[in-house]
Write a protein that holds these residues in place. Structure first.
Motif, PDB file in Angstrom:
ATOM      1  N   ARG A 185      -1.221  10.479 -17.624  1.00  0.00           N
ATOM      2  CA  ARG A 185       0.104  11.051 -17.352  1.00  0.00           C
ATOM      3  C   ARG A 185       0.282  12.395 -18.047  1.00  0.00           C
ATOM      4  O   ARG A 185       1.392  12.915 -18.131  1.00  0.00           O
TER       5      ARG A 185
ATOM      6  N   GLU B 282       4.293  13.127 -26.342  1.00  0.00           N
ATOM      7  CA  GLU B 282       3.716  11.812 -26.647  1.00  0.00           C
ATOM      8  C   GLU B 282       4.608  10.691 -26.138  1.00  0.00           C
ATOM      9  O   GLU B 282       4.161   9.759 -25.467  1.00  0.00           O
TER      10      GLU B 282
ATOM     11  N   THR C 189       4.900  10.417 -22.290  1.00  0.00           N
ATOM     12  CA  THR C 189       3.727   9.905 -21.586  1.00  0.00           C
ATOM     13  C   THR C 189       3.425   8.456 -21.964  1.00  0.00           C
ATOM     14  O   THR C 189       2.729   7.758 -21.237  1.00  0.00           O
ATOM     15  N   PHE C 190       3.962   8.013 -23.093  1.00  0.00           N
ATOM     16  CA  PHE C 190       3.694   6.645 -23.546  1.00  0.00           C
ATOM     17  C   PHE C 190       4.428   5.643 -22.654  1.00  0.00           C
ATOM     18  O   PHE C 190       3.861   4.644 -22.217  1.00  0.00           O
TER      19      PHE C 190
END
Ligand code: SF4
Ligand code: SF4
Ligand code: FES
Ligand code: FES
Lengths: 168, 520
Positions: A4, A73, A76-77
């Motif tokens: 992603r 971060e 996209t997590f």
């Protein structure tokens, strides 16, 4: 989970509209540190645009006063954040252990065939998008599919056929 | 000395320092606990689980050593079958998607994954599905090239940019087997210490654009030295190699731990000054613009030296303490004036609060210790009667413009004795090459009054004469470095009680009273 990290840049600067701006200011007071606003601010951006662009992530980082890499971060997590425009029906299939063991692959393969798209893609007519996601917390009724946030449990190909027929 | 505590490690008594975690405490007495994510400068992150150990006191069966402090009486187990199995399992997980391209990886030979595989794993891969593909040779900026497939996600690099430089360019995006280190679009690595992530990375995921593919790590000789890029005097390793039929070449500088000076890191500019040591060296002697042998140039210097009526000896703030003292004594004996004028070596405002200093010279503090004047006024008044200016490593062109230098040349001969292709070397009447610091031994005192010694690292096929020898040839009173050291200890009050012949590797902190000099 697919990669992603290839963010889409719109080329247009992002800002919150008046309503989200006010909401941001209201929420920020609730937390001891401004970093805590990363999750809610991403929701606000997604609510406003339907998805979250690179510009939106940069804007949120600067607005909070944190590193863009950190917001990147978080965005996209969590697969619940859409990092590209979604189809009218956004279908998520859990790929984590319970769902994996109970046959998520058949479901994914069926959807790939039926919709003509791979996880991470949107159909040409904009009707459907597909994503493989991590554990959705309904492992007891695996395998699990989510359509626009709603859960469909104990799924199999037959049930999926019926479900797809209702999505128009 | 820190307090000691007694531990039982694998049933054996060991004495370690208190206040440290088990990795550092036990590591200091030579017992290794494998670890990937922990680094003393970045703290314990607890993400890799390679450091799990057993403690026999009723706490959970296994704990991460990086997050466990050594306390008196602790019984630590490092080698039970269970721990060995976990280490093997973690290595297997780390290697599932690893490309294992050691033959073309810069890190090979100094890679934790290689070392730990040999030490703690050793099994064949059981993988039958293709590994997850990720991006390779990504240009992260600041000379750092990243290979996502080699990364073990220890987050050292990420923590470095967040905790140390506070610039936060790096992050780990995605999750599970898709997780990877990257930068945010349009915000690449942009800090003056970025290349430290290459040293911090336990594997070959972070590489230096400059060093990539140049040398195998095991061919490099690693010599201890001190960076001369600024007045911090960071401790470094000079990694160099003399290939067959070639000369001794430096391939990189790396930081060397000195808690008192630079900690674990160095700046990128300083790191790159190794290039000056290779490529910017003055290696031919010249007299009146014509190449000559070194001997002939020395003879010429001796002649002008003996004929001159009034000499100014211009010393560089990069010269060692010994060189300065020898030049000072030579000047006194010849009724010459010594000046350390070198304003051009100071870049006001360039320094920061971490390592980088405004003063781009390594040993200015020694001017104060030896009472050498470095003021412009002092230099100018010395020039009034001078008919000879001998520069020892001092590139006057950094401090004065062409017109000013031309004025000096009108009345005085300029002799340049130096190691680099500097401006002054090009216009001097006599130019004489001498050894650079990487080929020499000497003492420097940094901006914080810490006295340190560097030693010969590089041995050229055709070694340059060292500056002290030139001073001796000009009639200086010292025959060798030892004699200068003895003299320094005897005549400089601040050095009376210091054994200059045995300087500890961490250096000696001189108190403020002993050195009164501040950058000019
Ligand atoms: S690039 Fe290196 S330092 Fe950074 S997370 Fe990966 S393995 Fe660790
Ligand atoms: S801070 Fe100064 S001494 Fe340290 S590495 Fe950089 S230039 Fe060299
Ligand atoms: S594993 Fe699919 S919902 Fe938890
Ligand atoms: S070093 Fe302890 S968990 Fe990584």
């Amino acid at each position: 989970m697919s990669d992603r990290s290839q963010l889409i840049e719109t080329g247009v600067p992002f800002t919150f509209d008046a309503q989200r701006d006010a909401e941001f200011e209201r929420l920020v007071k609730r937390y001891p540190t401004r970093e805590s606003m990363i999750l809610p601010a991403l929701w606000l951006a997604q609510e406003q645009e339907g998805w979250i662009s690179a510009e939106a992530i940069g804007y949120i980082a600067d607005r909070i006063g944190t590193f863009a890499s950190q917001v990147f971060e978080v965005a996209t997590f969590y697969t619940m954040y859409n990092l590209h425009p979604m189809g009218k029906f956004h279908i998520c299939v859990c790929r984590t252990l319970s769902c994996y063991l109970l046959g998520k692959q058949e479901i994914v393969d069926y959807l790939k065939r039926e919709l003509g798209i791979k996880p991470g893609e949107v159909s040409k007519d904009g009707q459907f998008s597909l994503e493989e996601v991590e554990c959705l917390g309904h492992c007891g009724t695996a395998p699990v599919v989510q359509v626009n946030g709603e859960f469909y449990e104990n799924m199999n190909v037959d049930k999926l056929k019926e479900l797809l027929a209702t999505l128009k | 000395m820190a307090e000691k505590v007694k531990l039982f490690v694998n049933g054996q008594d060991v004495e370690v320092e208190s206040g440290k975690n088990l990795i550092d405490a036990i590591g200091a007495v030579g017992i290794e606990i494998p670890h990937l994510c922990y680094h003393p400068a970045l703290g314990a992150d607890g993400n890799c689980r390679m450091c799990l150990v057993g403690i026999e006191d009723g706490r959970p069966p296994l704990v991460p050593a990086c997050k466990t402090m050594a306390v008196e009486g602790m019984k630590v187990q490092l080698d039970t079958d269970k721990i060995k199995k976990i280490q093997r399992d973690i290595m297997e997980l780390e290697l599932i998607n690893h490309p294992i391209d050691c033959p073309i990886c810069d890190q090979a030979g100094e890679c934790k994954l290689q070392d730990y595989y040999m030490e703690y794993d050793g099994q064949k891969s059981r993988m039958t599905v293709p590994p997850v593909a990720k991006a390779k040779h990504m240009d992260f900026g600041a000379g750092v090239v990243h290979d996502q497939e080699r990364c073990v996600l220890c987050a050292r690099c990420v923590r470095f940019t967040r905790l140390i430089t506070k610039t936060g360019e790096l992050g780990i995006v995605n999750r599970t087997d898709s997780a990877r280190v990257t930068t945010f679009p349009g915000r690449p690595l942009a800090n003056r210490y970025a290349l430290n992530v290459v040293d911090l990375c336990p594997v070959g995921a972070m590489t230096s654009k400059d060093f990539r593919f140049k040398q195998r790590a095991w061919f490099l000789a690693k010599s201890e030295s001190l960076c001369h890029g600024c007045s911090k005097g960071c401790n470094i390793y000079i990694d160099h190699n003399k290939e067959k039929y070639k000369d001794d070449i430096i391939y990189r500088f790396r930081p060397r731990l000195n808690q008192q000076v630079n900690g674990y890191f160095i700046c990128d500019e300083g790191r790159m000054t190794y290039k000056l040591e290779n490529d910017n060296r003055l290696n031919v002697a010249q007299v009146a613009g014509k190449e000559t042998s070194v001997n002939e140039a020395v003879e010429n210097v001796r002649r002008v030296f003996s004929q001159a009526k009034k000499i100014v000896m211009l010393i560089s703030p990069n010269c060692s303490l010994e060189q300065m003292q020898a030049v000072k004594k030579l000047a006194t004996a010849n009724n010459a004036v010594v000046s350390g004028y070198s304003d051009g070596y100071i870049k006001t405002g360039d320094g920061d609060l971490f390592l980088i200093q405004d003063d781009k010279s390594a040993n200015r503090a020694a001017f104060g210790l030896l009472g050498l004047d470095s003021s412009k006024a002092g230099f100018e008044s010395a020039l009034v009667e001078a008919d000879l200016v001998i520069s020892f490593q001092n590139d006057l062109c950094r401090s004065l413009d062409d017109a000013d230098i031309a004025k000096i040349q009108d009345k005085a001969k300029i002799v340049y004795i130096g190691s680099y292709k500097d401006g002054l070397g090009e216009i001097a009447a006599i130019t004489l090459p001498v050894a650079a610091y990487s080929e020499d031994t000497g003492i420097i005192i940094n901006a914080d009054n810490i006295l340190q010694q560097y030693d010969v690292a590089v041995r050229k096929n055709d070694p340059a004469i060292d500056l002290l020898q030139i001073v001796t040839l000009l009639g200086g009173e010292f025959k060798n470095r030892e004699e200068v050291l003895t003299d320094l200890s005897a005549t400089i009050a601040a050095l009376n009680n210091i054994d200059l012949k045995h300087i500890p590797s961490e250096g000696i902190a001189l108190t403020d009273k002993e050195v009164s000099n501040v950058a000019a």
